[in-house]
Design an enzyme around this catalytic site. Structure first.
Site, PDB file in Angstrom:
ATOM      1  N   HIS A 455       1.552  -5.117   9.765  1.00  0.00           N
ATOM      2  CA  HIS A 455       2.055  -6.209   8.928  1.00  0.00           C
ATOM      3  C   HIS A 455       2.301  -5.609   7.551  1.00  0.00           C
ATOM      4  CE1 HIS A 455       2.675 -10.424   7.725  1.00  0.00           C
ATOM      5  NE2 HIS A 455       2.230  -9.994   6.557  1.00  0.00           N
ATOM      6  N   CYS A 456       3.556  -5.491   7.193  1.00  0.00           N
ATOM      7  CA  CYS A 456       3.938  -4.778   5.973  1.00  0.00           C
ATOM      8  C   CYS A 456       3.784  -5.675   4.748  1.00  0.00           C
ATOM      9  CB  CYS A 456       5.384  -4.289   6.083  1.00  0.00           C
ATOM     10  SG  CYS A 456       5.944  -3.370   4.637  1.00  0.00           S
ATOM     11  N   LEU A 457       2.992  -5.218   3.776  1.00  0.00           N
ATOM     12  CA  LEU A 457       2.811  -5.980   2.542  1.00  0.00           C
ATOM     13  C   LEU A 457       4.096  -6.055   1.736  1.00  0.00           C
ATOM     14  CD1 LEU A 457      -0.637  -4.591   1.334  1.00  0.00           C
ATOM     15  CD2 LEU A 457      -0.188  -6.840   2.301  1.00  0.00           C
ATOM     16  N   GLY A 460       6.424  -8.540   3.563  1.00  0.00           N
ATOM     17  CA  GLY A 460       5.825  -9.827   3.881  1.00  0.00           C
ATOM     18  C   GLY A 460       6.026 -10.238   5.323  1.00  0.00           C
ATOM     19  N   ARG A 461       6.360  -9.295   6.195  1.00  0.00           N
ATOM     20  CA  ARG A 461       6.619  -9.593   7.593  1.00  0.00           C
ATOM     21  C   ARG A 461       5.959  -8.541   8.487  1.00  0.00           C
ATOM     22  NH1 ARG A 461       7.929 -13.807   5.994  1.00  0.00           N
ATOM     23  NH2 ARG A 461       9.791 -15.051   6.439  1.00  0.00           N
TER      24      ARG A 461
END
EC number: 2.3.1.225
Length: 622
Positions: A455-457, A460-461
């Site tokens: 989950h990539c900061l 946001g997805r």
């Protein structure tokens, strides 16, 4: 659980707390120590030819039981404790004996024991999902109640056997079924079982939140407050339980919390009541819709303010430091009022986009005159347009969320249960679906993601099967943009700042460029930061894809597993690693002039092992 000693415990059982578990076949993962000790203390039967039929049933000695029944023993006859053979077989999970006794005329719903329970009740208490399935297939009635007024689903909830709960509901047993006191399973869970489960699990089956019991007229939220069950209160409030319903004493959940003086629950209820009141105002609803935009604008303004303070025409760094502290204090207050807690996870995304905005403005206003007409300028424009495109594609594209209708979920639960596969390795207890290979449940997105990477900061997805390739290009063009701005910064300083690097060294040079343009140095620091992490992630991703054939999650999982293994685990020797060229072809789904052909696999619906024609390998879940 085996043996006569355990059976006697069940006959005199009281509904105390049990450790939760979701082990194979629904057996509790953390077994009760007393029951485990009782199992170890059971004597071994060396000569089974002389044991009675009750003991033979408890120990699963099929031939001895068959011998006694064929000799004339009535399988319906209860023992001196009013327990039938079917009860003993059910509690000890003797599937073959249950089939045999039913074939010989045993009553599948025969009542027995001190609690006047059916064999199905006994099987549920011990968490024997295969036995529950078998009894239901032979006509057991799950709606029958025991001496305490509990039906099958109530017992499954009290003993926290989530697989059995899921199976019973999937077999059309009502999630709102009431016991003798008019309590639903959700009420019992909120009142009797302290913790988030099985309350959260039951809520996934859409139970009635505002139904009241017969005696106290309490809702599930009332019961959770009465028990001080903070986790259940949180789950019920999130699901939308009413705060205004009064019980027979005229008390709302908040009134009960005030009487119990539970400060945390009081705070939770008051906060929720305030939020629901605010929802009635049009302005508040508009602000909620615009939360992400407001967060982005706040980030853009804050970053401009930081640069403006640094570029402020003053030699006093103490003044600038005080202004920066004041700015950060003020900006830390705004998100509390403008942005909800759930949207704060997008703060890194807003920071990235704000950085790119000011990077572009700096390039256009300050660097453009020095680079106009040069190919570097057009390369920068292309890079930033490509970055924005691939950022949008990474953010907007479905990463591979697994979806299923309510009916499909129930069919999957029944199928998995009856094939002995209803456990956490193949079934997601949050989504209530069968998990595809290489998938993982993301608790931020609250969904299972096919071929989950992370989950990539910064976006946001989730990064998964659907958008992983876009993510690679996002990282690449972000590195390009930041690389160009770093280059442009040095060109700007060489043209507009009087520097003496060769004569006076690095420290003097730094003082000179700070005095010349603090804003450019500020933008350079932002660009260097984003260039560092994006380049590192890009190289790491390309290495994993091309040389390992693994996702980030799979690589980390294998590294963790290797720490507990005696032999060294090679990340290169996995079924997913098909070689450099084939790995790239499969990932980007493109060939190379017929030399390499990609293997098309839809990981959103891949539940079994995949045969790869390129290397004749079998792909398995890591």
């Amino acid at each position: 659980m085996e043996g006569p000693g355990l059976g006697s415990q069940c006959r005199n059982h009281s509904h105390g707390p049990h450790p939760p578990g979701f082990g194979r076949y629904g057996i509790c993962a953390h077994e009760n120590k007393e029951l485990a000790n009782a199992r170890e203390a059971l004597p071994l039967i060396e000569d089974s030819s002389n044991c009675d039929i009750v003991k033979a049933t408890q120990y699963g000695i099929f031939e001895r039981c068959k011998e006694l029944v064929e000799a004339g023993y009535d399988v319906r006859q209860p023992d001196k404790e009013n327990v039938s053979l079917l009860h003993w077989a059910a509690i000890n999970n003797r599937l073959d004996l249950v089939k045999f006794y039913i074939s010989k005329g045993a009553v599948v719903d025969q009542l027995g024991g001190d609690l006047n329970s059916t064999p199905l009740h006994w099987a549920i208490r011990q968490g024997h999902l295969p036995m529950v399935i078998l009894l239901l297939q032979h006509g057991a009635d799950p709606t029958l109640t025991d001496g305490e007024g509990f039906s099958s689903i109530h017992l499954a909830v009290l003993f926290q056997h989530m697989p059995i709960i899921a199976y019973l509901i999937s077999k059309r047993q009502s999630v709102n079924m009431t016991d003798v006191n008019g309590q639903t399973p959700l009420m019992l869970s909120a009142h009797k079982v302290i913790g988030p489960e099985p309350t959260g699990f039951l809520l996934k089956f859409n139970p009635s939140l505002n139904v009241v019991d017969k005696i106290h007229q309490n809702t599930p939220l009332h019961w959770a407050v009465a028990a001080g069950n903070v986790n259940a209160v949180d789950k019920l409030l999130e699901a939308g339980s009413s705060l205004d319903i009064q019980n027979v004493k005229g008390e709302t959940p908040l009134d009960m919390a005030l009487q119990n003086k539970n400060q945390l629950i009081i705070h939770m209820l008051k906060t929720e009541a305030k939020m629901r009141t605010n929802q009635k105002f049009r302005l508040w609803r508009w602000l909620q819709k615009c939360e992400l935009f407001l967060l982005l604008m706040l980030s853009v303004i804050t970053m401009w303010a930081v640069g403006y303070i640094l570029d402020f025409n003053s030699d006093s760094w103490l003044l600038k430091g005080c202004l920066l502290v004041t700015l950060f204090f003020l900006t830390s207050l705004f998100p509390r009022f403008l942005v909800g807690y759930k949207n704060l996870i997008y703060l890194p995304t807003a920071f990235l986009l704000s950085s790119i905005f000011w990077i572009f403005m700096t390039w256009f206003i300050l660097f453009f005159p020095d680079l106009a007409g040069a190919p570097f300028y057009f390369s920068f424009i292309f890079s930033i347009v490509a970055f924005l495109y691939f950022f949008y594609k990474t953010w907007a594209t479905d990463p591979g969320f697994t979806k299923a209708s309510e009916e499909e979920k129930k069919v999957n639960i029944i199928t998995l249960a009856e094939t002995g596969c209803l456990d956490f390795r193949t079934f997601c207890t949050s989504c209530l679906i069968r998990k595809p290979l290489r998938s993982l449940h993301c608790h931020v997105c609250n969904s299972c993601v096919a071929r989950y990477d992370q989950h990539c900061l910064w976006t946001g997805r989730c990064i998964g099967f659907g958008n992983h390739h876009y993510y690679i290009f996002f990282l690449f063009f972000l590195s390009m943009v930041c690389g160009w701005i770093i280059y442009g910064s040095f060109i700007y300083w060489s043209n507009h700042c009087a520097t003496t690097f060769k004569e006076d060294g690095l420290w003097t040079y730094l003082n000179q460029i700070v005095a010349c343009s603090p804003w450019v140095l500020y933008i350079l620091m932002l660009a260097t930061f984003h260039f560092s992490w994006s380049t590192f992630l890009l190289l790491n991703q390309l290495f994993q894809i091309a040389f390992l054939g693994l996702t980030s999650h799979e690589r980390i999982s294998l590294l963790k597993q290797s720490k507990h293994m005696k032999q060294t685990l090679s990340l290169r020797k996995t079924p997913y690693n098909l070689g450099f060229m084939q790995n790239l072809a499969d990932f980007f789904q493109c060939g190379c002039f017929g030399l390499v052909k990609p293997c098309v696999v839809d990981w959103t619906s891949q539940y079994t092992m995949v045969f790869h024609p390129a290397r004749e390998k079998v792909l398995r879940s890591v």
